[in-house]
Design a protein around this motif. Structure first.
Motif, PDB file in Angstrom:
ATOM      1  N   LEU A   1       0.840  -1.190   0.000  1.00  0.00           N
ATOM      2  CA  LEU A   1       0.000   0.000   0.000  1.00  0.00           C
ATOM      3  C   LEU A   1       0.880   1.247   0.000  1.00  0.00           C
ATOM      4  CD1 LEU A   1      -2.732  -0.829   2.689  1.00  0.00           C
ATOM      5  CD2 LEU A   1      -2.787  -1.291   0.226  1.00  0.00           C
ATOM      6  N   GLU A   2       0.354   2.304  -0.597  1.00  0.00           N
ATOM      7  CA  GLU A   2       0.972   3.623  -0.453  1.00  0.00           C
ATOM      8  C   GLU A   2      -0.030   4.506   0.262  1.00  0.00           C
ATOM      9  OE1 GLU A   2       1.810   7.426  -3.228  1.00  0.00           O
ATOM     10  OE2 GLU A   2       2.921   5.632  -3.830  1.00  0.00           O
ATOM     11  N   ALA A   3       0.405   5.141   1.356  1.00  0.00           N
ATOM     12  CA  ALA A   3      -0.466   6.020   2.135  1.00  0.00           C
ATOM     13  C   ALA A   3       0.025   7.460   2.021  1.00  0.00           C
ATOM     14  CB  ALA A   3      -0.485   5.594   3.598  1.00  0.00           C
ATOM     15  N   ARG A   4      -0.913   8.357   1.755  1.00  0.00           N
ATOM     16  CA  ARG A   4      -0.616   9.796   1.736  1.00  0.00           C
ATOM     17  C   ARG A   4      -1.586  10.461   2.696  1.00  0.00           C
ATOM     18  NH1 ARG A   4      -0.125  11.022  -4.797  1.00  0.00           N
ATOM     19  NH2 ARG A   4       0.879   9.043  -5.371  1.00  0.00           N
ATOM     20  N   ALA A   5      -1.083  11.315   3.582  1.00  0.00           N
ATOM     21  CA  ALA A   5      -1.960  11.880   4.605  1.00  0.00           C
ATOM     22  C   ALA A   5      -1.496  13.272   5.032  1.00  0.00           C
ATOM     23  CB  ALA A   5      -2.014  10.957   5.818  1.00  0.00           C
ATOM     24  N   ARG A   6      -2.451  14.025   5.569  1.00  0.00           N
ATOM     25  CA  ARG A   6      -2.161  15.338   6.147  1.00  0.00           C
ATOM     26  C   ARG A   6      -2.798  15.436   7.531  1.00  0.00           C
ATOM     27  NH1 ARG A   6       0.406  19.075   3.395  1.00  0.00           N
ATOM     28  NH2 ARG A   6       0.690  18.788   1.136  1.00  0.00           N
ATOM     29  N   VAL A   7      -2.163  16.246   8.375  1.00  0.00           N
ATOM     30  CA  VAL A   7      -2.622  16.439   9.751  1.00  0.00           C
ATOM     31  C   VAL A   7      -3.361  17.777   9.853  1.00  0.00           C
ATOM     32  CG1 VAL A   7      -1.890  16.742  12.157  1.00  0.00           C
ATOM     33  CG2 VAL A   7      -0.720  15.076  10.682  1.00  0.00           C
ATOM     34  N   ARG A   8      -4.520  17.766  10.507  1.00  0.00           N
ATOM     35  CA  ARG A   8      -5.255  19.008  10.740  1.00  0.00           C
ATOM     36  C   ARG A   8      -5.041  19.432  12.195  1.00  0.00           C
ATOM     37  NH1 ARG A   8     -10.233  20.799  12.495  1.00  0.00           N
ATOM     38  NH2 ARG A   8     -10.956  18.680  12.965  1.00  0.00           N
TER      39      ARG A   8
END
Length: 300
Positions: free
Chosen positions: A112-119
């Motif tokens: 899997l490739e995960a891309r994420a951002r933090v709020r």
């Protein structure tokens, strides 16, 4: 003049438009092998949208995996690296992009490739993380396959010692393309196993011993003799018990092969000057990789 009051929106129409938009988004995510997720950081609770369950080999609508429970399905080889990337994005960078492996309930391994951002809230404290996962298993296999092909071609181009080269080819195939690799050459009317490799080096001798104790049947239309006779590669996408029973007649050998967990198989001919000199066998077991047409073409 009096302004004409605007017509209030039709709530039913808005709901239908929203439903259609969600369906289009879900179709696009499924076509791309993707899933969307979000984590509430104070509680550690995850929310999954349809698609994330499929990426992890879970039934449709399965309960999301939270916190440590999620790390337990991550391949141990990638677990700490994923944990470090997530911690870094929460504490410092605010985002991450990482590739890692997950283990499905059936034992299969997917990339899997995960891309994420933090709020963050007004005080700068992290409150949630949202992102997308996509299945990159096919791409990772292709990268490994091309590397195997390039290195194997280089070995063949500089061939000096035939035996040494055959040993090296078998070793290069494992684990990039197969969990087992065996090379058999036709000599004086019999198939002699001249090289073998296994993801577990301790099992190499077993591959050689199995061939010695249970030599392939020259009358068989399957397996190495079938490939040798036709000069064409042969693939079994998924090695079922029925397939094993059809190919293996010796009860003792059948019992041994059942314990080894054979998953997928390719037999590729070694052709030269219009003759088939031998067969290279590729088998997956532990990785549970399932061969397809592209893999068959690469093997040939």
């Amino acid at each position: 003049m009096h302004a004409t009051p605007s017509t209030p929106p039709d709530l039913a129409q808005l709901a239908e438009t929203l439903r259609q938009s969600e369906e289009r988004l879900q179709t696009a995510l499924e076509a791309g092998g993707m899933g969307i997720w979000q984590i509430d950081l104070p509680s550690g609770r995850s929310t999954w949208w349809p698609g994330m369950d499929k990426l992890h080999g879970l039934p449709e609508g399965a309960e999301p995996l939270h916190g440590q429970t999620y790390y337990e399905v991550v391949d141990p080889r990638d677990r700490e690296r994923l944990r470090a990337a997530i911690t870094e994005s929460i504490e410092r960078t605010g985002w991450h992009r990482i590739e890692y492996r997950v283990i499905w309930p059936d034992g299969g391994v997917r990339w899997l490739e995960a891309r994420a951002r933090v709020r963050r809230d007004a005080a700068g404290q992290p409150v949630s993380m949202a992102g997308v996962c996509l299945d990159i298993t096919r791409r990772k296999h292709r990268e490994q396959d091309l590397k195997f092909l390039a290195e194997a071609s280089a070995e063949l181009a500089g061939i000096i010692d035939t035996q040494g080269t055959l040993d090296r080819i078998a070793q290069l195939a494992v684990p990039r393309f197969a969990d087992w690799c065996a090379i058999d050459l036709l000599q004086d009317g019999t198939l002699r196993r001249v090289a073998a490799a296994h993801v577990d080096p301790a099992k190499v001798q077993m591959l050689l011993e199995l061939h010695r104790r249970f030599p392939p049947d020259p009358a068989s239309t399957r397996g190495t003799w079938g490939v040798l006779r036709t000069g064409q590669a042969y693939m079994v996408r998924e090695v079922t018990d029925e397939e094993l029973q059809a190919a293996v007649k010796d009860p003792e050998l059948l019992a041994i092969l059942r314990t080894l967990g054979l998953h997928s198989y390719i037999g590729a001919p070694l052709n030269a000057r219009g003759r088939t000199l031998g067969v290279v066998t590729f088998i997956t077991t532990e990785s549970r990789r399932r061969y397809g047409p592209e893999d068959l073409a690469l093997a040939e």
